[in-house]
Design an enzyme around this catalytic site. Structure first.
Site, PDB file in Angstrom:
ATOM      1  N   ASP A 103      40.350  37.547  41.540  1.00 43.84           N
ATOM      2  CA  ASP A 103      41.193  38.396  42.368  1.00 43.84           C
ATOM      3  C   ASP A 103      41.585  37.639  43.678  1.00 43.84           C
ATOM      4  O   ASP A 103      41.243  36.946  43.868  1.00 43.84           O
ATOM      5  CB  ASP A 103      40.061  39.308  43.254  1.00 43.84           C
ATOM      6  CG  ASP A 103      39.572  40.832  41.454  1.00 43.84           C
ATOM      7  OD1 ASP A 103      40.358  40.570  40.502  1.00 43.84           O
ATOM      8  OD2 ASP A 103      38.579  41.360  41.603  1.00 43.84           O
TER       9      ASP A 103
HETATM   10  N1  URA Z   1      35.095  40.248  39.682  1.00 43.92           N
HETATM   11  C1  URA Z   1      35.601  40.459  40.363  1.00 43.92           C
HETATM   12  O1  URA Z   1      35.697  42.330  40.484  1.00 43.92           O
HETATM   13  N2  URA Z   1      36.328  40.516  40.628  1.00 43.92           N
HETATM   14  C2  URA Z   1      37.125  38.533  40.366  1.00 43.92           C
HETATM   15  O2  URA Z   1      37.802  38.128  40.928  1.00 43.92           O
HETATM   16  C3  URA Z   1      36.178  38.149  40.002  1.00 43.92           C
HETATM   17  C4  URA Z   1      34.928  38.738  39.014  1.00 43.92           C
END
Ligand code: URA
Length: 239
Positions: A103
């Site tokens: 993310d």
């Molecule tokens: N899980 C999440 O919620 N975000 C990420 O970036 C990776 C795994």
């Protein structure tokens, strides 16, 4: 370049698998059997055959990045900087893409490569590659929360998370922000870690990936820094 590296780069296997192919006299260079991986070759001009078939040389690049928050795991974007934008010009000629997504606000280990097969294998749900995350959460976890996270949570109508591993690093019963855990999952659904903690009435305050398969984030890399994988690291990732 060395013949064994050239063969490994072409996808014939790890360095040690390539060694066996050489020993078995299955490789010829310009018509002669070569069993020594140290021999120097030029894949552009030398004719290298495996079992009589010409090998296709394509140079692959494998980069480990410590992804900072604020950049997105994509090759291009209209609004934000991407992880590919962080690479310097020497890598522009390769079609490098991130193998998987973090993310925008997640930091840590991201592999960038132009090797579609390796990327596919790492991300394929069938291969169950473990991903380990360091997480700061809003509240301490109860024993029950840990069990729930580890045994599986229904996040969607047809999706229950697979077995996970939770390791509590530190807990602060009174203040926010000092509850630190590692969680290892073998899947990669959208916002999966954040949604798993939400499902046990908690909240992810900070998320950083520290490991993927056998590949650990090099803690010497500052946020936004990157380096190519060592041969050992790369061998550890191959299937
Ligand atoms: N899980 C999440 O919620 N975000 C990420 O970036 C990776 C795994």
């Amino acid at each position: 370049m060395r013949l064994d590296k050239c063969l490994a780069d072409c996808g014939l296997g790890t360095r040690s698998e390539v060694k066996s192919l050489l020993k078995a006299k299955r490789i010829t260079v310009n018509g002669k059997v070569v069993n020594n991986g140290k021999v120097q070759v030029n894949p552009e001009t030398d004719e290298i055959l495996f079992d009589g078939e010409k090998i296709q040389y394509e140079e692959f690049v494998y980069i480990m990045m410590n992804k900072p928050a604020g950049v997105i795991s994509a090759t291009e974007d209209n609004c934000h900087k991407t992880v590919v934008d962080l690479l310097n010009d020497e890598y522009r000629t390769y079609d490098i893409f991130p193998a998987g997504r973090l993310d925008i606000d997640t930091e840590g280990l991201l592999l960038l490569t132009n090797d579609g097969i390796l990327s596919h294998n790492l991300l394929s749900p069938k291969k169950h590659v473990d991903k380990k995350y360091y997480v700061k959460i809003a509240k301490p976890l109860s024993e029950n929360d840990v069990k729930t996270l580890e045994n599986g949570i229904k996040l969607e109508e047809n999706f229950v998370t697979k077995k996970a591993k939770v390791e509590v690093i530190s807990e602060n019963l009174h203040e926010n922000g000092d509850n630190q855990v590692y969680i290892t999952i073998s899947e990669g659904k959208f916002h999966q870690v954040k949604r798993m903690f939400k499902a046990v009435n908690n909240e992810v305050l900070y998320l950083k990936r520290v490991k993927m398969g056998n590949l650990s984030l090099d803690e010497n890399l500052k946020l936004g820094e990157y380096r190519e994988l060592t041969e050992e690291e790369l061998d550890g990732l191959k299937f």
